[in-house]
Structure formats: structure tokens, C-alpha cells
Design an enzyme around this catalytic site. Structure first.
Site: not given
Ligand code: MOS
Length: 690
Positions: A584, A228, A581, A655, A652
Site C-alpha cells: 500500500t 478525499g 505495508n 503526499e 508519512g
Molecule cells: Mo491532505 S491535503 O493533508 O488531506
């Protein structure tokens, strides 16, 4: 403990053997095919859609345009309000759709349509002297459009050393392997979709808003998603067309955007132009930071990339000014792409820091260490864990930074010039509340459901491990069910918040199930036991500045004759707290770094201003880094705990790896060649322009 260990992903075998079913692949009876038709003018009004020739084909069931489409209601952006008006805001905007019994007939019907327009003047150039620039109040993710601390102009004037440069990034397009895809059916006032998205609940909410029905009347199934990066966060214009076609025909309708259609019918990243001014004392102490970001949105919706947001939090300075300005262009509304704001903004800031280091005659690592802030510069908030220095130091150590000679353009072997560079990385901690359901069965197995989605991150596997750990049972006794909006309100796979948010909800459900089981003396009742938990009230208060951190170290070689850049080594060290994990997580960090290298060297969508056209709109001409571009890639995770950070103890990672990596490459290119490339991508022409 299974969490943290690198169990292979659950669906890996299904994916590589072709057994995993993606949205377009469900065998739905009586399904029609939809071909969306994009405007062939950049601005104007549709005066006629002549469907006579298209409808002459008996395989063509319907042609939908603004005159016969059902009414939709405003949802996220105006782009998704397809076929509602004759106004054309950009080339490629959906103006019609052909629905047919075969894909070929739908496509041929689209060729046969005669769409007539009155053309209006358009604007497609991001121009700092545009008299109509706007100063937005807020940016995406809720940052103020402008923030000012102290007196930046006075501090710049008084600085011992100052740098003032403009850095640009081009429009960039999300290119997930699986393009936007959907099968839509109506059952009375219920909408049933197999849909490729970054959040089944968000998709249900979005389609529901568009159609004026509650989200729980939309049943979204999203078992597997082929990527995505931001293009599937909310229903796209492309996908909404299929829901319209299904409504008009009363039959199931399927649609998958072509790669070319993705360039106008799904979201991309704005171009950015950042003017960065830094002022410092001789010893490297920053006295002024000024980030003036110019970018664009469409003429139908205000989207403001948070380009200056990282500058708010990176380095200490008594004087700090961040501004965003927005041009309105006849281009599709830009939206998010991996690390919105941080990716272009940190290319600018981290390049400027390198330039300041050279202006000071100071090591770029030392410059960053010198300006470590005690509290978050723009907000004054205490940090909820700050590990930038740890990442920089560990990276320097692993990379061998200490032996570096800073002199540019002096390391040559044959035709190759060699150089190294570094840059910092940062990404905010986001977490959303949501629900999850855990069920115990008398046979000793457990089922947990949450409206999560695995867009390729490994989320399904990480959640499986989190559940097993929370229940204290082997993972083999646990089944995790994701990918359905029917599982309840839940986070997106966006803002790197997915796994932390879903993980928090499943853990809470499992702990509550454990307590309930204990009340039953540990025995599971014959008809099982089920609890649903909601983490809406468990979110962290906004009393700390919480971010994950990283540092990139890059080694390049540059062909002195052609200007070709090869990245020989890209090493990242990241501090993201607990990993559910390890395998990943490592893949996500590597993937982010590859995407950063890709935007550094290859990626750009070129706008022809005369036509308001994205000229390159396929993978033959929009270049993406491939295996041959990647060598010496290393991602390391720093052990640390910031236990207050999310409900699963981690931050997270989706990103973080892309942020700053392009600056590390550009800084290394300067060190190799003495050529400072301030405009991405770093093409051979730009390297040779000296
Ligand atoms: Mo991401 S750009 O937060 O789907």
C-alpha cells in the site's frame, strides 16, 4: 513479522464486488433527499427565495434558506456556515436547499426555486497589482507568513549568476471518486451521521462546533471512503446542508454532491504565483533564495496556502526570504489538496533550480548536491534524518542520469523531441496524539478500535498488521475496527499523518494490553481484558526538522508539431522510513506521482473573471491523467531508519509522491524542446509558444 510485508488490503474484495458500503448507501428508513442550491451571482444579497412553485409538489417536504434555517456557530471556515445570512460571497455558495421524498423531486424543486438577488461588484482575478493584497501573519500548518534571514537583495545584487522568474499554478479541484456524501439524523440533541470524511473524530468535532454540541454527542460512521485528497478534511458546506435539513424536517436526510457541486461546495486549491529569485556563486553555491508567493482566499475566510514552506527547508543559503501575499476574491474559500503548499511551491522552486543550473552551465543534480544544508535553513534546527542526497543519488543511478547531455532540443526522432529532467521532493513529518482501545478475549482473539479512516490508502490493513506485530500474534487472530468517532479522539487522514498517528495509538494500547495480560499470568479473564491508551503525551519535541524526502526523474517526448507532451518514464526514489505495508506504501507513492503528472499536464480550473465562475466543473472538462497518460512509472523506497521519527518508526507517504513531480516534467520538457513552461498545466499552446 507482518508489518512491512505487502499483505493485500482487507476490504479489497468487498470494494471490487460492491459489498463495501459507502456513506450514501446505508438503508435508513424514512429518509429524505436534499438538493443544495448554489448562488447564481458572484457577489450580492439574496432578497427573496420564492418557494411557492417548489412547495406545490407534494413530494417536496421543505425548502430551507437563511430565513428559516436553524442558527449555526462558527467552526472552521465561514463556508460551512450555510444558510445563515443573505450575503453571497461567491457563485455557487449555498443559498437554499430543497428537501423531498425522492431525489428527483428534490432536484426538480431546486429548478423551481426563484432566488432573487441584489448583485454587488465582484473580484475574481489574482492580480499582483491588486491594491488590497494582504500580508498574512501565518500560513496553513502554522508557518510564518514572512521569514527573512540575511540580506537577500544585497546578495542577489552581488551574485555571480542570478535567475528571477515567475511560476504559476491554476486553481485545482479535488476530484475523489466518491463525492461528498452524508446521511444525517437527529436523535434529540444527538447528531448521527453516516459521512464521507477524512477523519471521523474531526467530523464529529466540526459538526459539534457548528451545532454547539460536544463532539461526543455526534456519532460519525465512516466505514469506507472513496478518496478525499483534502476535500473531506472538515465538514464541507455541502454536507452541513444535510444536517440542517434533518434538523428542520425532523427526519433522516441524505445528500451526495454532484461532481459539479463539488467545485463550489467542497474545498479546492488556490491558484498560486511564485516569484523565485536565486543568486549563486560561479561554483553553484547559493547565496540568495527569495520566494514571493501570491495566492487567493475568499472574502469570508482567510486561508493561506503554505506555498513557500518547502523553500524554508530545501537548500542552504545565508540569505533567505519567504513571503506570502493574499488576494481576497469572490470565490469559494480554497483549502487543502494533496500536499498543500508543497505541491505548487516545489513546482516553482525546483523549476527555478533547473533554470539556475542552465544559467551556471552546471548539472542540475550537482547543483542540488552542492547546496545541501547542514541544518534547516529557515529555522537552524538540526535535521531529524535528512535523506535528500541519498534519494537524488539513488534515482540518478536507477534512471541512468550520468549519460545525459544537458543541451536542450537536440534529441529528435521523427516528429518527437526527447528530454529528461529531475526535481526533489520533501514533505514534513506530522503526527497527532490520540486514543485507541485494545481488547483480549478468552478465545484468543483480539479487537482493536481506533477512530481512523481508510480513504483508500490501505490504512485499515496497515493498522491490522501493526496490531498483530505489537501483540505478537498472527494477523488472523486480530480484528481492527475503524471509522467511528465513538472510538475516541484521533488524527485525521491528513498531512500524511493518519497511519503514523493511529499506528502509534494502537501500538501503545497493544503493548499496555500485553503488560496487563502478563500481570494475569498470560491468561485472559473470562470476561476479557480491555485497555485504552492515549498518545497525547508521547509526541516528539519540536527540536528537529523532520521530513521525508524524494527525487523524481522524468523522461518525456514532445511532438515537435503539436506540442503534445508524453511522459515516457517517471521514476521516484523516496525516503520515508519504515513502511507498515510495502504494497500500500508503493501504491500511495505511485498515486502521488500520477497526481503530480496530472497537475503538470492536465489539471486546471478556469475562472471566468466576468462571472466569478469556475467554467469547467466536471470530469469532461477538468482533465485528470488517466491510464493512457501513464507509462514507465516507478516508485522505489530507500531503506533507512529514523527511529525517533514517529511512534511507528515511519514517516508519512500519502503526499510525498506529488511534491516536485510537476517540476520534473517541466524540466524534462525544457530539455526536450528548449521551451521553459513556467505556468501549469503544460498545455500544447504553452509548449508551442516559442
Ligand atoms: Mo491532505 S491535503 O493533508 O488531506
Amino acid at each position: 513479522m507482518s508489518a512491512g510485508s505487502g499483505l493485500p488490503r482487507l476490504e479489497g474484495r468487498d470494494k471490487v464486488t460492491g459489498a463495501a458500503r459507502y456513506a450514501y448507501e446505508y438503508p435508513i428508513e424514512d429518509c429524505l433527499y436534499v438538493w443544495p442550491v448554489g448562488a447564481t451571482v458572484a457577489s450580492g444579497t439574496v432578497t427573496e427565495v420564492d418557494a411557492t412553485a417548489a412547495l406545490a409538489d407534494p413530494e417536496v417536504v421543505a425548502v430551507v434558506d437563511h430565513t428559516n434555517a436553524p442558527r449555526l456557530r462558527p467552526a472552521v471556515t465561514a463556508d460551512e456556515l450555510v444558510l445563515q445570512s443573505p450575503t453571497v460571497a461567491y457563485r455557487g455558495q449555498v443559498v437554499a436547499a430543497v428537501v423531498a421524498t425522492t431525489l428527483e423531486a428534490a432536484r426538480e424543486g431546486a429548478e423551481q426555486l426563484l432566488v432573487r438577488y441584489v448583485e454587488h461588484p465582484h473580484k475574481a482575478v489574482l492580480d499582483p497589482d491588486d491594491p488590497d493584497l494582504e500580508q498574512p501573519e501565518t500560513t496553513n500548518a502554522g508557518f510564518p507568513g514572512t521569514s527573512v534571514k540575511g540580506d537577500v537583495d544585497a546578495a542577489l545584487a552581488a551574485a555571480d549568476v542570478a535567475v528571477d522568474h515567475i511560476y504559476t499554478t491554476p486553481p485545482e479541484h479535488n476530484n475523489p471518486m466518491e463525492t461528498v456524501a452524508i446521511i444525517a439524523r437527529w436523535d434529540g440533541e444527538r447528531l448521527l451521521v453516516h459521512d464521507s470524511n477524512q477523519g471521523p473524530w474531526a467530523a464529529a468535532t466540526g459538526y459539534g462546533m457548528l451545532w454547539g454540541i460536544p463532539a461526543d454527542q455526534v456519532d460519525v460512521v465512516t466505514e469506507h471512503v472513496g478518496g478525499g485528497f483534502g476535500s473531506k478534511v472538515w465538514p464541507t458546506a455541502g454536507a452541513v446542508v444535510a444536517t440542517v435539513a434533518a434538523r428542520v424536517t425532523g427526519r433522516p436526510c441524505k445528500l451526495m454532491l454532484t461532481r459539479q457541486q463539488m467545485y463550489t461546495m467542497a474545498p479546492a486549491r488556490t491558484a498560486t504565483r511564485s516569484r523565485i529569485r536565486l543568486g549563486a556563486r560561479r561554483d553553484g553555491t547559493l547565496t540568495a533564495i527569495d520566494h514571493d508567493a501570491l495566492q487567493y482566499s475568499s472574502v469570508i475566510h482567510e486561508f493561506v496556502e503554505q506555498t513557500g514552506s518547502a523553500t524554508r527547508t530545501m537548500y542552504a543559503s545565508d540569505n533567505l526570504r519567504i513571503r506570502h501575499r493574499l488576494a481576497r476574491l469572490n470565490l469559494p474559500t480554497p483549502r487543502v489538496m494533496r500536499a498543500p503548499g508543497k505541491t505548487p511551491g516545489m513546482f516553482a522552486l525546483e523549476s527555478a533550480m533547473d533554470e539556475l543550473a542552465y544559467a551556471l552551465g552546471m548539472d542540475p543534480l550537482a547543483l542540488r548536491l552542492r547546496n545541501e544544508p547542514p541544518t534547516e535553513p529557515a529555522t537552524g534546527l538540526p535535521f531529524g534524518g535528512r535523506h535528500l542526497v541519498d534519494c537524488l543519488r539513488a534515482g540518478a543511478d536507477k534512471f541512468g542520469w550520468a549519460s545525459r547531455d544537458p543541451t536542450p532540443a537536440v534529441r529528435r526522432r521523427g516528429r518527437w523531441l526527447f528530454g529528461t529532467g529531475l526535481a526533489s521532493a520533501v514533505y514534513p513529518v506530522y503526527q497527532q496524539g490520540g486514543t485507541a482501545t485494545a481488547r483480549a478475549s478468552p478465545d484468543g482473539t483480539f479487537d482493536v478500535s481506533v477512530a481512523a479512516v481508510d480513504i483508500g490508502t490501505g490504512a485499515r490493513t496497515a493498522l491490522w498488521q501493526a496490531v498483530a506485530d505489537a501483540l505478537g500474534v498472527p494477523p488472523s487472530r486480530v480484528s481492527v475496527h475503524i471509522g467511528r468517532s465513538a472510538f475516541g479522539q484521533s488524527s485525521l487522514a491528513g498531512g500524511s499523518a493518519g497511519t503514523a498517528s493511529w499506528g502509534g495509538a494502537v501500538r501503545k494500547a497493544c503493548f499496555e494490553l500485553g503488560r496487563r495480560l502478563a500481570e494475569h499470568g498470560g491468561a485472559v479473564p473470562v470476561d476479557g481484558l480491555e485497555v485504552t491508551a492515549d498518545t497525547a503525551a508521547d509526541q516528539l519535541p519540536p527540536d528537529h526538522a523532520r521530513h521525508s524526502y524524494g527525487a523524481h526523474f522524468c523522461a518525456v517526448r514532445v511532438d515537435a508539431d503539436t506540442g503534445q507532451v508524453r511522459v515516457d518514464r517517471l521514476l521516484g526514489v523516496f525516503a520515508h522510513g519504515h513502511a507498515l505495508n510495502a504494497r500500500t506504501t508503493h501504491s500511495q507513492l505511485l498515486g502521488g506521482m500520477v497526481m503530480g503528472l496530472s497537475i503538470a499536464l492536465c489539471e486546471q480550473t478556469i475562472v471566468d473573471p466576468r462571472l466569478g465562475l469556475f467554467v469547467n466543473h466536471d470530469l469532461a472538462q477538468y482533465h485528470i491523467a488517466t491510464n493512457a497518460d501513464i507509462r514507465g512509472l516507478e516508485a522505489h523506497s530507500l531503506e533507512h531508519t529514523d527511529d525517533d521519527v514517529t511512534l511507528v518508526g515511519g514517516k508519512g507517504i500519502g503526499e510525498l509522491g506529488i511534491v516536485g513531480s510537476a517540476a520534473a516534467v517541466a524540466n524534462a520538457v525544457f530539455h526536450a524542446t528548449g521551451v521553459r513552461v513556467r505556468d501549469l498545466p503544460i498545455t500544447v499552446e504553452r509548449v508551442r509558444a516559442r
